[in-house]
Design a protein around this motif. Structure first.
Motif, short mmCIF file in Angstrom:
data_model
loop_
_atom_site.label_atom_id
_atom_site.label_comp_id
_atom_site.label_asym_id
_atom_site.label_seq_id
_atom_site.Cartn_x
_atom_site.Cartn_y
_atom_site.Cartn_z
N SER A 136 57.08 69.85 44.10
CA SER A 136 57.49 69.24 42.85
C SER A 136 57.11 70.17 41.81
CB SER A 136 57.07 67.99 42.75
OG SER A 136 56.85 67.49 41.45
N ALA A 145 64.69 65.38 36.10
CA ALA A 145 63.94 65.85 37.35
C ALA A 145 63.31 64.63 38.18
CB ALA A 145 63.04 67.19 37.04
N GLY A 174 62.90 74.78 36.63
CA GLY A 174 63.70 74.27 35.82
C GLY A 174 63.33 74.73 34.24
N VAL A 182 59.53 73.17 41.40
CA VAL A 182 61.01 72.66 40.88
C VAL A 182 60.96 72.40 39.44
CG1 VAL A 182 62.69 70.80 40.87
CG2 VAL A 182 61.44 71.06 42.95
N GLN A 183 59.74 72.02 38.83
CA GLN A 183 59.55 71.79 37.46
C GLN A 183 59.52 73.06 36.64
OE1 GLN A 183 56.44 68.91 36.00
NE2 GLN A 183 56.65 68.02 38.25
N ASN A 195 71.81 70.35 38.83
CA ASN A 195 70.51 71.02 38.65
C ASN A 195 69.29 70.20 39.53
OD1 ASN A 195 71.07 68.77 37.07
ND2 ASN A 195 69.17 69.37 35.68
N TYR A 196 68.34 70.90 39.70
CA TYR A 196 67.20 70.21 40.40
C TYR A 196 67.43 69.92 42.11
CZ TYR A 196 65.30 69.85 35.94
OH TYR A 196 64.82 69.77 34.45
N ASN A 206 56.78 61.84 35.68
CA ASN A 206 56.55 62.80 36.65
C ASN A 206 55.74 62.24 38.26
OD1 ASN A 206 57.59 65.12 35.41
ND2 ASN A 206 55.86 65.44 34.38
N ARG A 242 66.10 63.26 40.16
CA ARG A 242 66.32 63.76 41.33
C ARG A 242 65.03 63.71 42.56
NH1 ARG A 242 71.22 65.52 43.20
NH2 ARG A 242 70.80 67.83 43.37
N GLU A 291 66.52 72.12 44.06
CA GLU A 291 65.26 72.64 44.51
C GLU A 291 64.38 71.73 45.44
OE1 GLU A 291 65.92 73.06 41.45
OE2 GLU A 291 66.76 75.12 41.16
N PHE A 292 64.42 70.31 45.07
CA PHE A 292 63.61 69.41 45.81
C PHE A 292 63.97 69.33 47.16
CE2 PHE A 292 63.25 67.11 41.49
CZ PHE A 292 62.11 67.23 41.39
N TYR A 327 69.86 75.34 31.59
CA TYR A 327 69.51 74.14 32.67
C TYR A 327 69.65 74.73 33.93
CZ TYR A 327 68.19 69.90 30.36
OH TYR A 327 67.58 68.97 29.59
#
Ligand code: AKG
Ligand code: FE2
Length: 374
Positions: free
Chosen positions: A335, A213, A342, A338-339, A326-327, A289, A253, A329-330, A374
């Protein structure tokens, strides 16, 4: 434009971190990093012992079999379902990636952090918080070793982000807008065990194909087993076996979105040790992160890249064969959200307890038969 086959990688580049620390050799390092960022998405990094102590790594590796050998009841005491921060123990085989069961057992343990969430704040502020450790008396010294390891690897990550910025034609602090003050940041680690499947097992999926991510993952392959594989432009799986004295680094991502696709988030997976192997595979990823409230696509965070860097991206092409989705959504979400999304998808049992509204959104029919996705 499709990926150019002659640019396709068939092995993972190895970079020597010590070159980045001397003004005579830094330019060479930056050139190699630029290639890894744009054309591969993965690299091995050697000679990091100025930042991460070699003996500390050996100590951590020695703890890992003891950690997983703790009585099940002790592991269950710190299970992830206790934690709104999704930190703690996840038992074997309850995880899905793209609909298939992952065969791994893990402890999610992060750098020290006090949750900043208070009533009325967005839920995702609570995705970071304190870790759960096993009883110190049962594994004396593990907590100290793990905490020190995470702190040192996170600081390698913080320096590496400045090198990434330079490799992309930005000033060293060119990516600092994506970070909060250090006291408001948390970087997440995991200690993972991939057991040897039994003869009747139908699958060799340790963890299925996925992207990571954040900006950067720093992975310690903590046992000599192969199994990690990386997907190239034409969709072939390239082995990334352990190389003693190195970390594996890959880009996530968030970095791909923040750099307009210049840096590659590359699809990867882990195969279980072959049936009959004498021991399980161990690994320790640390996910470096970015700040929780950053929307990477917000014009406020937009980065300006030199034309020659954009040209390299355009020459590479944006299309590649991948098994991971996956991910994405960014594109629109902060952020932290999104985390959190996930985590909800991966750990519905934890979400049901701590985030009931989001849980219903993702799992309108209740808990899936198998635990995670996931
Ligand atoms: O265990 C490994 O080598 C990689 C694990 C991984 O890719 C992940 O947990 O995101
Ligand atoms: Fe990963």
């Amino acid at each position: 434009m499709p990926a150019i086959p002659e640019d396709n990688f068939s092995s993972i580049p190895l970079l020597d971190y010590s070159l980045a620390l001397s003004s005579c050799t830094k330019a060479e390092f930056i050139r190699e990093l630029r290639h890894a960022l744009i054309s591969v998405g993965f690299l091995y990094l050697s000679n990091t012992d100025t930042v991460v102590d070699h003996q500390l790594i050996e100590n951590l590796k020695n703890y890992i079999p003891k950690l997983f050998a703790l009585p099940q009841k002790e592991k269950d005491k710190i299970r992830m379902a206790n934690s709104p921060h999704f930190l703690g123990y996840s038992k074997l085989g309850a995880e899905l990636t793209k609909g298939k069961t992952d065969y791994r057992e893990q402890f999610d343990i992060a750098t020290d952090h006090v949750s900043r969430w208070k009533h009325g704040d967005p839920d995702y502020f609570n995705v970071w918080g304190p870790s759960q450790y096993p009883d110190e008396a049962l594994i004396p010294g593990f907590r100290y070793t793990m905490k020190t390891y995470l702190t040192q690897v996170a600081s390698l990550g913080t320096h590496f982000i400045t090198l990434i910025a330079e490799a992309l034609g930005l000033p060293p602090d060119g990516l600092s807008r994506f970070y909060d003050t250090p006291d408001r940041m948390q970087h997440r680690g995991k200690v993972v065990q991939y057991p040897v499947p039994n003869e009747r097992s139908e699958s060799d999926q340790g963890v299925g194909p996925h992207y990571d991510a954040g900006f950067l993952t720093i992975l310690l392959q903590a046992s000599p087993h192969p199994g990690l594989q990386v997907q190239n432009f034409t969709g072939d799986w390239i082995d990334a076996p352990p190389i003693p004295g190195t970390f594996v680094l890959n880009f996530g991502r968030a970095l791909e979105f923040a750099t307009k696709g210049i840096a590659r988030a590359t699809s990867h997976r882990v195969l279980s040790p072959p049936v009959g192997s004498s021991s399980p595979r161990h690994s320790v990823p640390l996910f470096h992160n970015i700040a929780l409230d950053v929307r990477v696509r917000d014009p406020k965070y937009e980065l300006e890249f030199p034309p020659e860097i954009l040209k390299l991206r355009d020459g590479r092409g944006n299309l590649s064969q991948t098994d991971s989705i996956n991910y994405s959504e960014f594109e629109s979400q902060p952020s932290g959200m999104v985390q959190l999304m996930g985590r909800v998808k991966s750990h519905p049992d934890v979400a049901q307890q701590h985030y009931p509204v989001l849980f219903k959104q993702f799992y309108p029919d209740g808990l899936p038969k198998q635990g995670f996705a996931y």
